[in-house]
Design an enzyme around this catalytic site. Sequence first.
Site: not given
Ligand code: NAD
Ligand code: UFG
Length: 370
Positions: A148, A152, A124
């Site tokens: 969190y 990572k 991330s």
């Molecule tokens: P998500 O929660 O939709 O998907 C994660 C999946 O992993 C889920 O289906 C959950 O049931 C499964 N899971 C969690 N822990 C588990 C375990 N111990 N054993 C088996 N299954 C397990 O999340 P996502 O948005 O699809 O994110 C996927 C990956 O990408 C995550 O590692 C997350 O940290 C990373 N990521 C997500 C974002 C974002 O904003 N969505 C941003 C950066 C990184």
């Molecule tokens: N924001 C609002 N209102 C809301 C939610 C968010 O104004 O209800 C704003 C935040 O302040 C930010 C922007 O919208 O300026 C995006 O916020 P998000 O929460 O959607 O995303 P972030 O960039 O804060 O976080 C994301 C991922 C995290 C990761 C982070 C750093 O969700 O997992 O990027 O890369 F850690």
Amino acid sequence: MRVLVTGGAGYIGSHTVLLLLEEGHEVFVVDNFSNSSPESLRRVAALSGRAATLYQADLLDAESLNRVLGETKPDAVIHFAGLKAVGESVAKPLMYYRNNVTGTLNLLDAMELAGCRNLVFSSSATVYGECTELPLVETTQRSATNPYGRTKLHIEEMLEELAAADERWSIAALRYFNPVGAHESGRIGEDPQGIPNNLMPFVAQVAVGRRDKVNVFGGDYPTVDGTGVRDYIHVVDLAAGHLAALDYLAQRTGSFVWNLGTGEGSSVLEVIQAFARAADKDVPYQIVDRRPGDVAENYADPVKARLELGWKAERGLEQMVQDMWRWQEQNPYGFPDEQPESLPDEELNEQIRLAASKAATATDPTTNKN
Ligand code: NAD
Ligand code: UFG
């Protein structure tokens, strides 16, 4: 290729599984449904006409994981499974370290045992911490501001050390910026539990009438309009980045890292306005205090991925919000509620295969059924 996808029922995982199936790969999914439901995999089967094989298992259950890897003998693993809510990680740090770090350790052990040393890991942009030097390049010094983010960071370091110690490993860490949007069919998408933490799903729930208004966290940042700027990336582009990384790893060993972002920032108000246009609805909002820990602005330098992987994001903000709206409008409450743990793998896999074969029959020109 035989690809095992951990967390394949989740948001980014399900879109990647769909693309893998469409590209002809044999796909196995490990998920414990802690934040997802098997319905996403049924829908992926209905969209692709092909079935991934599901194993309900927890990464913390090392024995089950060894069995799955031993049985499926994958050529590569894409590792999405993890917990991802920043606020929850502050409240429950051990749960995050256990699930994300120990879960990854168990997976690496199981891969080693099965002789599979090809891994794509979901990292991330959070590993850039509070860095303000933009755009963010892969060589920027890493840091973490919450548990969190630290999971990572620790996992990235662990993977680099592993690849350095044993040259048979091929490992990619993909640093996602802000994944949003949904598959263009509107059949799969993000289904957050409870109040969404992230901006785009919150805006979508306001547009569909589930919530009154968006709280905009801060209106006095030094940005284009005073609100926070982020690099939003369409989840289908993100999924394609994983396939590009798999191809790259197939020919090399070592550890690699790439930003997956567009290189373009959008402000909170720009997102709200774009969404309102796509939904043709008013999206009420109010500016409130800044959210602690937020930076004013961040966006990727996506050049490394373009040069090395031949990948770049194709979809812009308009398409992200249109696709997100289609998903939200068709599924205002996300996937239907169900208790997957009550059904055994055989039964769920039968349902997935049925969905795939129905779709395959419906589109097969030789059957005259369509
Ligand atoms: P998500 O929660 O939709 O998907 C994660 C999946 O992993 C889920 O289906 C959950 O049931 C499964 N899971 C969690 N822990 C588990 C375990 N111990 N054993 C088996 N299954 C397990 O999340 P996502 O948005 O699809 O994110 C996927 C990956 O990408 C995550 O590692 C997350 O940290 C990373 N990521 C997500 C974002 C974002 O904003 N969505 C941003 C950066 C990184
Ligand atoms: N924001 C609002 N209102 C809301 C939610 C968010 O104004 O209800 C704003 C935040 O302040 C930010 C922007 O919208 O300026 C995006 O916020 P998000 O929460 O959607 O995303 P972030 O960039 O804060 O976080 C994301 C991922 C995290 C990761 C982070 C750093 O969700 O997992 O990027 O890369 F850690």
